[in-house]
Design a protein around this motif. Structure first.
Motif, PDB file in Angstrom:
ATOM      1  N   PHE A   1      -6.140  -0.470  -0.051  1.00  0.00           N
ATOM      2  CA  PHE A   1      -7.073  -1.330  -0.802  1.00  0.00           C
ATOM      3  C   PHE A   1      -7.418  -0.615  -2.111  1.00  0.00           C
ATOM      4  O   PHE A   1      -7.841   0.550  -2.095  1.00  0.00           O
ATOM      5  N   TYR A   2      -7.245  -1.334  -3.216  1.00  0.00           N
ATOM      6  CA  TYR A   2      -7.553  -0.777  -4.539  1.00  0.00           C
ATOM      7  C   TYR A   2      -8.618  -1.660  -5.204  1.00  0.00           C
ATOM      8  O   TYR A   2      -8.484  -2.894  -5.209  1.00  0.00           O
ATOM      9  N   TRP A   3      -9.641  -1.031  -5.810  1.00  0.00           N
ATOM     10  CA  TRP A   3     -10.661  -1.762  -6.559  1.00  0.00           C
ATOM     11  C   TRP A   3     -11.445  -0.769  -7.420  1.00  0.00           C
ATOM     12  O   TRP A   3     -11.306   0.442  -7.262  1.00  0.00           O
ATOM     13  N   TYR A   4     -12.243  -1.276  -8.330  1.00  0.00           N
ATOM     14  CA  TYR A   4     -13.137  -0.372  -9.055  1.00  0.00           C
ATOM     15  C   TYR A   4     -14.552  -0.913  -8.963  1.00  0.00           C
ATOM     16  O   TYR A   4     -14.795  -2.103  -8.801  1.00  0.00           O
ATOM     17  N   GLU A   5     -15.469   0.021  -9.065  1.00  0.00           N
ATOM     18  CA  GLU A   5     -16.891  -0.315  -9.039  1.00  0.00           C
ATOM     19  C   GLU A   5     -17.605   0.705  -9.915  1.00  0.00           C
ATOM     20  O   GLU A   5     -17.758   1.859  -9.553  1.00  0.00           O
ATOM     21  N   ASN A   6     -18.042   0.239 -11.099  1.00  0.00           N
ATOM     22  CA  ASN A   6     -18.672   1.149 -12.051  1.00  0.00           C
ATOM     23  C   ASN A   6     -20.122   1.424 -11.675  1.00  0.00           C
ATOM     24  O   ASN A   6     -20.734   0.697 -10.897  1.00  0.00           O
ATOM     25  N   ALA A   7     -20.611   2.471 -12.275  1.00  0.00           N
ATOM     26  CA  ALA A   7     -22.002   2.852 -12.008  1.00  0.00           C
ATOM     27  C   ALA A   7     -22.987   1.773 -12.432  1.00  0.00           C
ATOM     28  O   ALA A   7     -24.088   1.647 -11.876  1.00  0.00           O
ATOM     29  N   ASP A   8     -22.613   0.994 -13.423  1.00  0.00           N
ATOM     30  CA  ASP A   8     -23.529  -0.056 -13.898  1.00  0.00           C
ATOM     31  C   ASP A   8     -23.473  -1.308 -13.041  1.00  0.00           C
ATOM     32  O   ASP A   8     -24.099  -2.334 -13.339  1.00  0.00           O
ATOM     33  N   GLY A   9     -22.666  -1.240 -11.958  1.00  0.00           N
ATOM     34  CA  GLY A   9     -22.605  -2.373 -11.044  1.00  0.00           C
ATOM     35  C   GLY A   9     -21.507  -3.357 -11.312  1.00  0.00           C
ATOM     36  O   GLY A   9     -21.296  -4.275 -10.523  1.00  0.00           O
ATOM     37  N   THR A  10     -20.809  -3.187 -12.414  1.00  0.00           N
ATOM     38  CA  THR A  10     -19.677  -4.094 -12.646  1.00  0.00           C
ATOM     39  C   THR A  10     -18.536  -3.724 -11.716  1.00  0.00           C
ATOM     40  O   THR A  10     -18.306  -2.556 -11.405  1.00  0.00           O
ATOM     41  N   VAL A  11     -17.801  -4.742 -11.289  1.00  0.00           N
ATOM     42  CA  VAL A  11     -16.781  -4.546 -10.259  1.00  0.00           C
ATOM     43  C   VAL A  11     -15.470  -5.175 -10.707  1.00  0.00           C
ATOM     44  O   VAL A  11     -15.470  -6.248 -11.321  1.00  0.00           O
ATOM     45  N   GLY A  12     -14.382  -4.508 -10.382  1.00  0.00           N
ATOM     46  CA  GLY A  12     -13.052  -5.050 -10.665  1.00  0.00           C
ATOM     47  C   GLY A  12     -12.425  -5.583  -9.386  1.00  0.00           C
ATOM     48  O   GLY A  12     -12.632  -5.035  -8.292  1.00  0.00           O
ATOM     49  N   GLY A  13     -11.644  -6.613  -9.473  1.00  0.00           N
ATOM     50  CA  GLY A  13     -11.049  -7.282  -8.316  1.00  0.00           C
ATOM     51  C   GLY A  13     -10.222  -6.361  -7.442  1.00  0.00           C
ATOM     52  O   GLY A  13      -9.704  -5.339  -7.887  1.00  0.00           O
ATOM     53  N   GLN A  14     -10.109  -6.739  -6.213  1.00  0.00           N
ATOM     54  CA  GLN A  14      -9.471  -5.886  -5.209  1.00  0.00           C
ATOM     55  C   GLN A  14      -7.990  -6.226  -5.044  1.00  0.00           C
ATOM     56  O   GLN A  14      -7.593  -7.389  -5.090  1.00  0.00           O
ATOM     57  N   LEU A  15      -7.200  -5.162  -4.841  1.00  0.00           N
ATOM     58  CA  LEU A  15      -5.782  -5.311  -4.504  1.00  0.00           C
ATOM     59  C   LEU A  15      -5.598  -4.860  -3.063  1.00  0.00           C
ATOM     60  O   LEU A  15      -5.960  -3.742  -2.703  1.00  0.00           O
ATOM     61  N   VAL A  16      -5.035  -5.754  -2.231  1.00  0.00           N
ATOM     62  CA  VAL A  16      -4.701  -5.404  -0.847  1.00  0.00           C
ATOM     63  C   VAL A  16      -3.192  -5.269  -0.773  1.00  0.00           C
ATOM     64  O   VAL A  16      -2.461  -6.232  -1.028  1.00  0.00           O
ATOM     65  N   LEU A  17      -2.725  -4.090  -0.411  1.00  0.00           N
ATOM     66  CA  LEU A  17      -1.301  -3.789  -0.529  1.00  0.00           C
ATOM     67  C   LEU A  17      -0.746  -3.280   0.817  1.00  0.00           C
ATOM     68  O   LEU A  17      -0.910  -2.106   1.159  1.00  0.00           O
ATOM     69  N   PRO A  18      -0.062  -4.146   1.607  1.00  0.00           N
ATOM     70  CA  PRO A  18       0.639  -3.653   2.801  1.00  0.00           C
ATOM     71  C   PRO A  18       1.858  -2.829   2.383  1.00  0.00           C
ATOM     72  O   PRO A  18       2.598  -3.223   1.484  1.00  0.00           O
ATOM     73  N   VAL A  19       2.056  -1.719   3.043  1.00  0.00           N
ATOM     74  CA  VAL A  19       3.149  -0.799   2.697  1.00  0.00           C
ATOM     75  C   VAL A  19       3.865  -0.367   3.977  1.00  0.00           C
ATOM     76  O   VAL A  19       3.218  -0.050   4.983  1.00  0.00           O
ATOM     77  N   HIS A  20       5.190  -0.397   3.945  1.00  0.00           N
ATOM     78  CA  HIS A  20       5.974   0.184   5.039  1.00  0.00           C
ATOM     79  C   HIS A  20       6.858   1.269   4.451  1.00  0.00           C
ATOM     80  O   HIS A  20       7.482   1.091   3.403  1.00  0.00           O
ATOM     81  N   VAL A  21       6.925   2.382   5.157  1.00  0.00           N
ATOM     82  CA  VAL A  21       7.703   3.525   4.675  1.00  0.00           C
ATOM     83  C   VAL A  21       9.040   3.569   5.420  1.00  0.00           C
ATOM     84  O   VAL A  21       9.083   3.704   6.642  1.00  0.00           O
ATOM     85  N   TYR A  22      10.119   3.414   4.679  1.00  0.00           N
ATOM     86  CA  TYR A  22      11.473   3.479   5.230  1.00  0.00           C
ATOM     87  C   TYR A  22      12.178   4.740   4.742  1.00  0.00           C
ATOM     88  O   TYR A  22      11.790   5.338   3.726  1.00  0.00           O
ATOM     89  N   GLN A  23      13.243   5.075   5.444  1.00  0.00           N
ATOM     90  CA  GLN A  23      14.080   6.163   4.955  1.00  0.00           C
ATOM     91  C   GLN A  23      14.961   5.674   3.814  1.00  0.00           C
ATOM     92  O   GLN A  23      15.107   6.343   2.798  1.00  0.00           O
ATOM     93  N   GLU A  24      15.556   4.503   4.020  1.00  0.00           N
ATOM     94  CA  GLU A  24      16.391   3.919   2.974  1.00  0.00           C
ATOM     95  C   GLU A  24      16.629   2.454   3.287  1.00  0.00           C
ATOM     96  O   GLU A  24      16.310   1.974   4.374  1.00  0.00           O
ATOM     97  N   ALA A  25      17.204   1.762   2.337  1.00  0.00           N
ATOM     98  CA  ALA A  25      17.544   0.349   2.521  1.00  0.00           C
ATOM     99  C   ALA A  25      18.998   0.232   2.966  1.00  0.00           C
ATOM    100  O   ALA A  25      19.860   0.976   2.504  1.00  0.00           O
ATOM    101  N   VAL A  26      19.252  -0.718   3.874  1.00  0.00           N
ATOM    102  CA  VAL A  26      20.601  -0.960   4.369  1.00  0.00           C
ATOM    103  C   VAL A  26      20.888  -2.451   4.285  1.00  0.00           C
ATOM    104  O   VAL A  26      20.141  -3.269   4.833  1.00  0.00           O
ATOM    105  N   ASP A  27      21.956  -2.787   3.593  1.00  0.00           N
ATOM    106  CA  ASP A  27      22.409  -4.172   3.534  1.00  0.00           C
ATOM    107  C   ASP A  27      23.280  -4.412   4.761  1.00  0.00           C
ATOM    108  O   ASP A  27      24.401  -3.913   4.854  1.00  0.00           O
ATOM    109  N   ALA A  28      22.752  -5.167   5.715  1.00  0.00           N
ATOM    110  CA  ALA A  28      23.474  -5.378   6.971  1.00  0.00           C
ATOM    111  C   ALA A  28      24.818  -6.051   6.745  1.00  0.00           C
ATOM    112  O   ALA A  28      25.773  -5.820   7.484  1.00  0.00           O
ATOM    113  N   ASP A  29      24.914  -6.884   5.725  1.00  0.00           N
ATOM    114  CA  ASP A  29      26.182  -7.567   5.468  1.00  0.00           C
ATOM    115  C   ASP A  29      27.275  -6.597   5.037  1.00  0.00           C
ATOM    116  O   ASP A  29      28.466  -6.862   5.220  1.00  0.00           O
ATOM    117  N   ALA A  30      26.865  -5.479   4.459  1.00  0.00           N
ATOM    118  CA  ALA A  30      27.849  -4.524   3.955  1.00  0.00           C
ATOM    119  C   ALA A  30      27.923  -3.256   4.796  1.00  0.00           C
ATOM    120  O   ALA A  30      28.967  -2.604   4.852  1.00  0.00           O
TER     121      ALA A  30
END
Length: 868
Positions: free
Chosen positions: A442-471
């Motif tokens: 989750f990424y967002w900002y929140e300044n001391a003056d109370g102003t807030v920046g919109g949130q980014l929700v980012l699902p992440v999966h960690v792989y070793q590498e990509a494999v094209d099954a067709d090849a």
């Protein structure tokens, strides 16, 4: 392989032969008195037949092998026990036994592998009462069996004895649960895995997974209650405690009430430590009514999930400024169950911050618009994750990032644990390098003056590498049965009773074939996972991996068709060909003291260009007689029906069964009664004249048409042929005197009749018949060789024959009065017909039809009756 035989395997009590009697016999004495004395003792002095002795051999020790495994010799109450092991057939390794032996020196050893020329072993099912059932090619499934040892050579050739053994189904009493056995309510059915804890260590990977519907049946109940229907539930979904009642199927046995290991679904506590609800970030004047996200037990649910439909968010009027959504800033919102007193929720609520945004941040990653989620590849430097490259830009072009310290980051792992938190200094873990792991950032900002920046929700999966099954991925399968697996794009197999042997291979970026890091699963047409593909049906192979990012085609449809056994051949049938254009009769050859059971019929089905033994372990074959009644064996002439049916639902699914077929059992060859029912193509064994035709043909009194297999049963008999019959009868009795017959090259046989060609096939017989006085011509001096013969004429000729060569006794013509059609008898023929009646030659059907022209079949009957 020898077919199984039904033997009782009972021991006889051997008679005791006394030493004095043995001595007497050895001296050549005739112990008459001793023989007489045994008459009332019940002692049978006949020595036992060697084959019977072999049949009753006493098994001392037997060893079985399972697959390529070591010997198994566990015996309980005389039965050898082997535990079930998937796809591992059981075979008899060796057996030691004794025949009338009392010491170990008398033991015989059968090793079918080392001595295949003397002994062979077949396998049969064993009934509950010890009866011998159908033959089994490779005993693999749990059940009771016999190993039948047959001597195929040597002193005991043809004899056999049986060793009982049993493949024990696997007891499921040590079944354990895995998967979501302890979880929180999230409006989704829980995925529970069942496995056998073979090592009793609670480690799933060490156990064997059991599949619902294939290996086990499962019924769920609410825990804390009995197993009555009122507490039964369809699935594990709602909050509560559950107990599973598991019953084994097929190769698994037993029933387990898993009240020792209940499944718990906790109520959803919105303020619980395993629940994370991010702040609500909204730009605009519309007040929010729902959270945007919720994470339960590490799983992130968005606005389109079922659980989000059961949650609502309302402004906390007491805590929020002015109690209205009217200016940019932070507001307190209370998240609660949408329905009051929802049993799947605790009464707790969760207060979160909702931000009315002055502006939203436009997030980028490496200068590109942020995607909905990211796959990180640790083996690819260009695709590795750089946390500092996440940048949010507001409407005034101000940048917020990790690099300038203005962007807050909170990262959860798949278990709901916080692994990275910039607000609380928890930033030491490099979570983006952990291959196979899922995270939510989750990424967002929140300044001391109370102003807030919109949130980014980012699902992440960690792989070793990509494999094209067709090849870089391939499915390998032995298509043509040559034991070599080929790369295939689809699999269309035929049921064989064995699991399909399929390999999946993946190449990494360096071209190396990897064997770990991916999973292959099979699903049936209903979407249920199965451990292997055996039965006929449509399946889907799915390849998944948390280590490699698989793209392209990762699924394959596999079709297993039923085995078509409808093209049946009865191997026991014999063939009689009637001509040179393929007309033939197939029949079971009747043999004295032999009966055809199902196993003796040698049933085979067509597979390609070959015929293969019918798997009677799956396909039940029933013999029906002409009335439709079920019988055990065919032991007499007649037509019989072979009926085929599935032994169980699996067989019905896995086989295309044959339609009923008819086989005919016929006596071919002359038997004690002089009958051969398979001489002519136009004589069926059911014909009323079949015995008669067989008899006259075997005795050579009447033959079929030259160069054919036809008797001409319904053809009219002419006078020339009648002369031949009488000639053959006399010749068979050695009463033909040909000394008075004359033959010339010009005219052939001299018959004395102008209308008889001396070179015709009947000329010699007519010449003999006239000379012997058996047959006379007409008053005009002709013979009429082609004229038909009436029944009374035939009787007259037979009577004349008897007067000449037999013991003749005249009959009283009053016997004619017993027949309604006596008036059909000519005056000159009354004595002949009366004689024929008295001797059982005609009139047996209740009528005379004296002037009716006789057919060859009826002529055969009259000759047959005369001879009898």
């Amino acid at each position: 392989m020898t077919a199984c035989v039904n033997r009782k395997h009972t021991k006889k009590v051997a008679a005791v032969v006394t030493a004095s009697l043995v001595g007497a016999l050895s001296l050549g004495a005739a112990p008459v008195a001793a023989m007489a004395d045994t008459a009332d003792t019940g002692i049978d002095l006949q020595f036992e037949d060697p084959n019977e002795a072999f049949d009753e051999a006493e098994v001392i020790e037997a060893h079985f092998a399972q697959g390529a495994g070591t010997d198994v010799d566990k015996k309980v109450d005389g039965v050898y026990h082997i535990g079930y092991s998937k796809n591992e057939p059981v075979s008899l390794n060796w057996v030691s036994f004794k025949i009338y032996g009392e010491t170990t020196d008398d033991l015989l050893v059968v090793d079918p592998v080392k001595d295949p020329e003397t002994y062979e072993v077949s396998y049969c099912k064993r009934g509950e009462n010890g009866e011998v059932g159908d033959e089994v090619t490779d005993p693999t499934d749990a059940g009771k069996y016999y190993a039948v040892v047959t001597a195929i050579d040597g002193a005991y050739k043809g004899a056999s004895f049986a060793v009982p053994f049993q493949i024990d189904a696997v007891d499921i009493s040590n079944i354990e649960l895995a998967g979501e056995i302890s979880s929180t309510y999230d409006a989704e059915t829980k995925d529970i895995v069942f496995y056998l804890d073979n090592n009793a260590n609670g480690i799933v990977d060490d156990g064997e997974q059991l599949y619902v519907g294939t290996d086990i049946d499962v019924q769920w109940y609410e825990a804390g209650h009995d197993l009555s229907d009122q507490w039964k539930v369809d699935s594990v979904l709602d909050a509560g405690e559950y107990r599973a009642y598991v019953t084994g199927k097929g190769n698994y046995t037993g029933a387990v009430d898993l009240n020792r290991q209940t499944v718990t679904v906790d109520k959803l506590a919105l303020n619980g430590s395993n629940v994370f609800i991010p702040g609500i970030y909204v730009k605009g004047s519309t007040e929010p009514t729902d959270p945007q996200w919720i994470m339960i037990d590490g799983q992130l649910f968005g606005s389109d999930s079922a659980i989000m439909g059961e949650i609502k968010a309302e402004m906390d009027k007491n805590a929020s400024p002015d109690n209205i959504w009217n200016k940019n800033g932070k507001y307190a919102y209370v998240v609660s169950a949408a329905q009051a007193n929802d049993p799947n929720f605790t009464s707790d609520t969760k207060t979160v911050n909702a931000y009315k945004l002055a502006d939203e941040l436009a997030f980028t990653y490496k200068g590109e618009a942020v995607e909905s989620g990211y796959d990180i590849f640790t083996g690819d430097a260009d695709a590795s994750f750089d946390d500092n490259k996440i940048v949010g830009v507001d409407d005034d072009k101000n940048e917020y990032s990790r690099a300038n310290g203005k962007l807050n980051v909170l990262v959860y792992d798949a278990n709901g644990n916080v692994v990275y938190d910039t607000l609380n200094g928890n930033t030491s873990r490099t979570w983006w390098t952990e291959v196979g792991s899922d995270f939510t950032a989750f990424y967002w900002y929140e300044n001391a003056d109370g102003t807030v920046g919109g949130q980014l929700v980012l699902p992440v999966h960690v792989y070793q590498e990509a494999v094209d099954a067709d090849a870089s991925a391939a499915i390998l399968y032995d298509v043509d049965g040559d034991s070599v697996k080929e790369v295939v794009s689809s699999i269309e197999a035929v049921y064989s009773g064995k699991a399909l042997d399929i390999d999946v291979r993946i190449k990494d970026a360096n071209g190396n074939v990897v064997t770990t890091g991916f999973n292959v699963a099979y699903y049936d047409a209903d979407g249920n996972q199965v451990g292997e593909i055996v039965n006929a049906g449509t399946y889907t192979l799915k390849v998944t991996s948390s280590t490699y990012k698989l793209t392209g085609t990762t699924e394959m449809t596999i079709t297993v068709s039923p085995l078509d056994v409808s093209g049946i051949k009865v191997g026991a049938l014999k063939t009689q060909e009637w001509d040179n254009v393929g007309n033939k009769t197939e029949y079971l050859r009747w043999t004295k003291n032999f009966a055809y059971r199902v196993k003796d019929l040698d049933l085979q089905y067509k597979s390609g260009d070959n015929y293969i033994p019918l798997p009677t372990k799956d396909v039940k074959v029933t013999i029906l007689d002409a009335s439709g009644a079920e019988i055990d064996k065919i032991e007499d002439e007649g037509a019989y029906t072979l009926h085929f049916e599935a032994r169980n639902a699996d067989t019905e699914n896995n086989y295309a069964l044959p339609a009923d077929i008819t086989v005919t059992c016929i006596k071919d060859g002359k038997n004690a009664d002089g009958v051969n029912h398979l001489l002519f193509a136009d004589v069926e064994y059911t014909d009323y004249f079949a015995n008669a035709v067989s008899f006259v043909a075997n005795e050579q009194f009447m033959t079929g048409y030259k160069g054919t297999k036809l008797f001409g049963s319904f053809d009219q008999l002419n006078r020339g042929q009648m002369a031949i019959v009488l000639y053959n009868m006399a010749k068979g009795e050695g009463k033909v005197d040909e000394n008075g017959l004359t033959y010339t090259n010009a005219g052939g046989w001299m018959t004395g009749f102008d209308d008889v060609n001396g070179n015709e096939y009947y000329a010699k017989a007519i010449a003999w018949a006239k000379l012997s006085g058996v047959v006379n011509g007409y008053d005009n001096g002709t013979f009429g060789p082609e004229d038909p013969v009436t029944r009374e004429q035939f009787a007259a000729m037979l009577m004349n024959y008897t007067k000449k060569f037999g013991d003749f006794e005249a009959a009283d013509t009053s016997v004619l009065d017993e027949y309604d059609d006596a008036n059909t008898v000519s005056d000159w023929a009354e004595n002949s017909v009366a004689w024929g009646i008295e001797n059982g030659i005609l009139g047996n059907g209740g009528f005379l039809n004296a002037q009716g022209e006789i057919i060859r079949a009826d002529a055969a009957c009259m000759v047959y009756n005369y001879a009898k």
